[in-house]
Enzyme design. Structure first.
Site, PDB file in Angstrom:
ATOM      1  CE  LYS A   1       0.641   1.348   4.587  1.00  0.00           C
ATOM      2  NZ  LYS A   1       1.558   2.419   4.939  1.00  0.00           N
TER       3      LYS A   1
ATOM      4  CB  VAL B   1      11.596  -5.506   5.443  1.00  0.00           C
ATOM      5  CG1 VAL B   1      11.366  -5.690   6.933  1.00  0.00           C
ATOM      6  CG2 VAL B   1      11.316  -6.814   4.695  1.00  0.00           C
ATOM      7  CB  ALA B   2      11.085  -1.532   8.392  1.00  0.00           C
TER       8      ALA B   2
ATOM      9  N   GLY C   1       7.298   1.475   5.084  1.00  0.00           N
ATOM     10  CA  GLY C   1       6.108   2.322   4.988  1.00  0.00           C
ATOM     11  C   GLY C   1       5.130   1.850   3.928  1.00  0.00           C
TER      12      GLY C   1
ATOM     13  N   GLY D   1       4.030  -3.947   4.295  1.00  0.00           N
ATOM     14  CA  GLY D   1       4.326  -5.343   3.956  1.00  0.00           C
ATOM     15  C   GLY D   1       3.872  -6.340   5.016  1.00  0.00           C
TER      16      GLY D   1
ATOM     17  CB  SER E   1      -0.220  -4.448   7.722  1.00  0.00           C
ATOM     18  OG  SER E   1       0.448  -3.738   8.724  1.00  0.00           O
TER      19      SER E   1
ATOM     20  CG  ASP F   1      -1.138   0.407   8.272  1.00  0.00           C
ATOM     21  OD1 ASP F   1      -1.938   1.308   8.613  1.00  0.00           O
ATOM     22  OD2 ASP F   1       0.059   0.615   7.996  1.00  0.00           O
TER      23      ASP F   1
HETATM   24  O1  C5P Z   1      -0.670  -1.198  14.607  1.00  0.00           O
HETATM   25  P1  C5P Z   1       0.777  -1.325  14.268  1.00  0.00           P
HETATM   26  O2  C5P Z   1       1.485  -2.315  15.144  1.00  0.00           O
HETATM   27  O3  C5P Z   1       1.027  -1.581  12.803  1.00  0.00           O
HETATM   28  O4  C5P Z   1       1.422   0.089  14.553  1.00  0.00           O
HETATM   29  C1  C5P Z   1       2.808   0.254  14.728  1.00  0.00           C
HETATM   30  C2  C5P Z   1       3.065   1.378  15.687  1.00  0.00           C
HETATM   31  O5  C5P Z   1       2.716   2.614  15.077  1.00  0.00           O
HETATM   32  C3  C5P Z   1       2.235   1.314  16.944  1.00  0.00           C
HETATM   33  O6  C5P Z   1       2.901   0.604  17.944  1.00  0.00           O
HETATM   34  C4  C5P Z   1       2.086   2.771  17.336  1.00  0.00           C
HETATM   35  O7  C5P Z   1       3.225   3.175  18.044  1.00  0.00           O
HETATM   36  C5  C5P Z   1       2.116   3.497  16.007  1.00  0.00           C
HETATM   37  N1  C5P Z   1       0.788   3.896  15.535  1.00  0.00           N
HETATM   38  C6  C5P Z   1       0.122   4.947  16.153  1.00  0.00           C
HETATM   39  N2  C5P Z   1      -1.116   5.332  15.723  1.00  0.00           N
HETATM   40  C7  C5P Z   1      -1.697   4.707  14.673  1.00  0.00           C
HETATM   41  C8  C5P Z   1      -1.048   3.641  14.006  1.00  0.00           C
HETATM   42  C9  C5P Z   1       0.204   3.261  14.469  1.00  0.00           C
HETATM   43  O8  C5P Z   1       0.642   5.537  17.114  1.00  0.00           O
HETATM   44  N3  C5P Z   1      -2.909   5.121  14.273  1.00  0.00           N
END
Ligand code: C5P
Length: 306
Positions: A15, A99-100, A102, A105, A107, A140
């Protein structure tokens, strides 16, 4: 016919965040977002091979964990618990999405495992049935149950497909600098002023009604914090954007918390030229197409258990 279940091969698409507004912080530690998601046809391949009991993962990329910290494994475990089954599965991931980077991947892999196992185990849950599991796995993940051009609200996990489905050629540039999303959000917290009244995405969506692409209205509120987190990206980002724009990109931006940049083009030739120019400067560049909601659905309808 009627024999043991064969392996299922599923696509796991990347994405872009065409735009991303951070509206404030939330009591659960996450951030309130308004983002424009877009799937593209750059994808990892995932093979799901039935096993009697064990759930395990293999991946050709050294930075992808091969244990339960892998979101794809957690997705399989969650679904198995939800369905009260004892089935196992081997998940084999061939990585193409940086990887990492943005590009979602991890998700996407998790959502692809949910959707693939929903078919393999004949659960019939579909996107709505899988949504509660997806949102527990990560902010995501729910978007990848639908794909296309969609608005992401709340943590990004409330997803609404838009009438306007973007069609474009895409150039994705991976500067090869992994950036931690959590670290970028932490940096942002220091400077965050709530922006509930920000209207850039609304203006972008409505500009199409007037026949204007509206790309320049978009922004990415994570960019400044991402560049602070990985200062090497400042110089590289300037260069990448410059080349994309010189070659006719309609829009060039950082995706999510980075570190991948992307350019959107209405013309394949220009996209190819931009790709060649960036490759010549030593960047890892790939070319893709946007996948609309219908195209995404069609790609998934070809996935069948035999
Ligand atoms: O949900 P996910 O583990 O993919 O998100 C990674 C990190 O990004 C979370 O641990 C959080 O610190 C941050 N995040 C956030 N607010 C969001 C999405 C992600 O703070 N809406």
């Amino acid at each position: 016919m009627g024999g043991p279940l064969r392996a299922l091969r599923v696509p796991s698409f990347a994405k872009l965040n065409l735009g991303l507004e951070v509206l404030g912080s939330r009591a659960d530690g996450y951030h309130e977002l308004r983002t424009l998601f877009q799937t593209i046809d750059l994808h990892d391949d995932i093979v799901l091979r039935p096993l009697p009991r064990e759930i395990r993962v293999r991946c050709d990329h050294p930075q992808v964990p091969a244990d339960e910290s892998n979101l794809a494994v957690r997705a399989a475990l969650e679904l198995r618990r939800h369905a009260r089954l004892g089935h196992g599965v081997e998940i084999v991931i061939t990585k193409r999405i940086p990887v990492a980077g943005g590009l979602g991947g991890g998700s996407s892999n998790a959502a692809a495992v949910l959707m693939g196992l929903d078919r393999l185990w004949k659960l019939g849950l579909g996107p709505a049935g899988l949504h509660p599991l997806a949102r527990r796995l990560g902010a995501d993940v729910p978007f990848f149950l639908l794909g296309g051009t969609a608005l992401g609200l709340a943590r990004g996990d409330e997803v609404y497909p838009l009438k306007r489905q973007v069609q474009a050629h895409v150039v994705v540039v991976d500067p090869g600098v992994p950036v931690s999303t959590a670290a970028v959000f932490r940096r942002l917290d220091a400077s965050l002023t709530p922006r509930e009244n920000s209207t850039t995405i609304f203006r972008f969506v409505s500009s199409d009604l007037e026949g204007d692409g509206g790309w320049r209205l978009l922004s990415n509120d994570l960019e400044e914090a991402a560049l602070e987190e990985a200062p090497v990206l400042v110089q590289q980002g300037r260069r990448i954007r410059g080349v994309l724009v010189q070659n006719g990109a309609l829009w060039a931006a950082l995706s999510g918390s980075g570190s991948s940049f992307f350019g959107l083009f209405d013309d394949a030739r220009r996209a190819r030229q931009a790709q060649a120019a960036l490759a010549k400067e030593g960047f890892t560049v790939s070319r893709a197409r946007t996948l609309s909601l219908d195209q995404y659905r069609r790609r998934w309808s070809r996935v069948r258990c035999r």
